[in-house]
Design a protein around this motif. Structure first.
Motif, short mmCIF file in Angstrom:
data_model
loop_
_atom_site.label_atom_id
_atom_site.label_comp_id
_atom_site.label_asym_id
_atom_site.label_seq_id
_atom_site.Cartn_x
_atom_site.Cartn_y
_atom_site.Cartn_z
N SER A 51 0.84 -1.20 0.00
CA SER A 51 0.00 0.00 0.00
C SER A 51 0.87 1.25 0.00
CB SER A 51 -0.91 0.03 1.23
OG SER A 51 -1.82 -1.01 1.19
N TRP A 52 1.89 1.22 0.84
CA TRP A 52 2.80 2.37 0.92
C TRP A 52 3.48 2.61 -0.42
CZ3 TRP A 52 3.28 6.10 4.34
CH2 TRP A 52 4.38 6.97 4.20
N ARG A 53 4.01 1.56 -1.00
CA ARG A 53 4.72 1.71 -2.28
C ARG A 53 3.78 2.15 -3.39
NH1 ARG A 53 8.12 -2.70 -4.47
NH2 ARG A 53 8.44 -1.11 -6.05
N ALA A 54 2.56 1.67 -3.40
CA ALA A 54 1.59 2.07 -4.43
C ALA A 54 1.38 3.58 -4.37
CB ALA A 54 0.27 1.32 -4.24
N CYS A 55 1.16 4.09 -3.18
CA CYS A 55 0.97 5.54 -3.03
C CYS A 55 2.24 6.28 -3.41
CB CYS A 55 0.57 5.86 -1.60
SG CYS A 55 0.36 7.63 -1.30
N TRP A 56 3.36 5.84 -2.88
CA TRP A 56 4.64 6.50 -3.13
C TRP A 56 4.95 6.58 -4.62
CZ3 TRP A 56 7.55 9.09 0.29
CH2 TRP A 56 8.83 9.51 -0.12
N GLU A 57 4.78 5.48 -5.31
CA GLU A 57 5.10 5.44 -6.75
C GLU A 57 4.20 6.38 -7.54
OE1 GLU A 57 7.65 3.91 -8.34
OE2 GLU A 57 8.38 3.33 -6.36
#
Length: 188
Positions: free
Chosen positions: A140-146
């Protein structure tokens, strides 16, 4: 953070809210420390400045009434600068007048204001993100970050992380919504 309906500043007014104080200290210590370093303090002196500011905050914030029409960061910056000025005056009186200087002696008032403002927003947002990161699953974090930071499209992020496009958008929404709630009343 388990309670997000009441802003952090409001939670600090409640008796026995160690989690709120811990969050506040975690958010603001690096910022106040960097302000001290920016005005030319050595690390130990900047750490002392942080302690002096927090002693005052511990006394003032339980009765502090936040006014959304006024700036908390400006008030905090003024408090920090006043603590620094008082310490500098004491030092100057003991040593030699005119040897101490700082950022405000170099930059114009408008430039200094813009610098403090940008630094405040960057530090506070960065600290909130670091603190929050542990509360989210890595995907979830990486999805938002990307999507937000790297500027990638949802389809590419979804393919890389093995998620649906809808899940990527949902993750982005959850993280950003949480960030807004964490910073509610702190960025105005």
């Amino acid at each position: 953070m388990s309670k997000t309906s009441i802003s952090l500043l409001e939670r600090l007014r409640q008796p026995f809210e160690p989690a709120a104080w811990e969050r506040f200290v975690s958010l603001y210590t690096p910022l106040i420390f960097s302000w001290g370093r920016r005005v030319g303090l050595q690390e130990p002196d900047a750490a002392d400045l942080v302690q002096e500011v927090f002693v005052t905050l511990l006394q003032v914030l339980p009765t502090f009434s936040y006014d959304r029409h006024r700036s908390f960061r400006r008030w905090l910056r003024t408090l920090t600068l006043n603590k620094w000025r008082n310490a500098r005056k004491k030092w100057e009186n003991r040593i030699v007048k005119g040897q101490a200087g700082g950022l405000e002696d170099v930059a114009g008032e408008n430039e200094l204001e813009a610098l403090w403002e940008a630094e405040y927003q960057q530090f506070l947002t960065g600290r909130a993100l670091c603190i929050m990161r542990a509360d989210f699953q890595e995907t979830s974090w990486r999805a938002c970050w990307e999507m937000v930071v790297a500027g990638r499209c949802a389809a590419d992020v979804a393919a890389e992380l093995g998620l649906t496009v809808g899940a990527v958008y949902a993750a982005k929404f959850r993280v950003l919504d949480r960030l807004r709630r964490e910073l509610d009343g702190l960025l105005d």
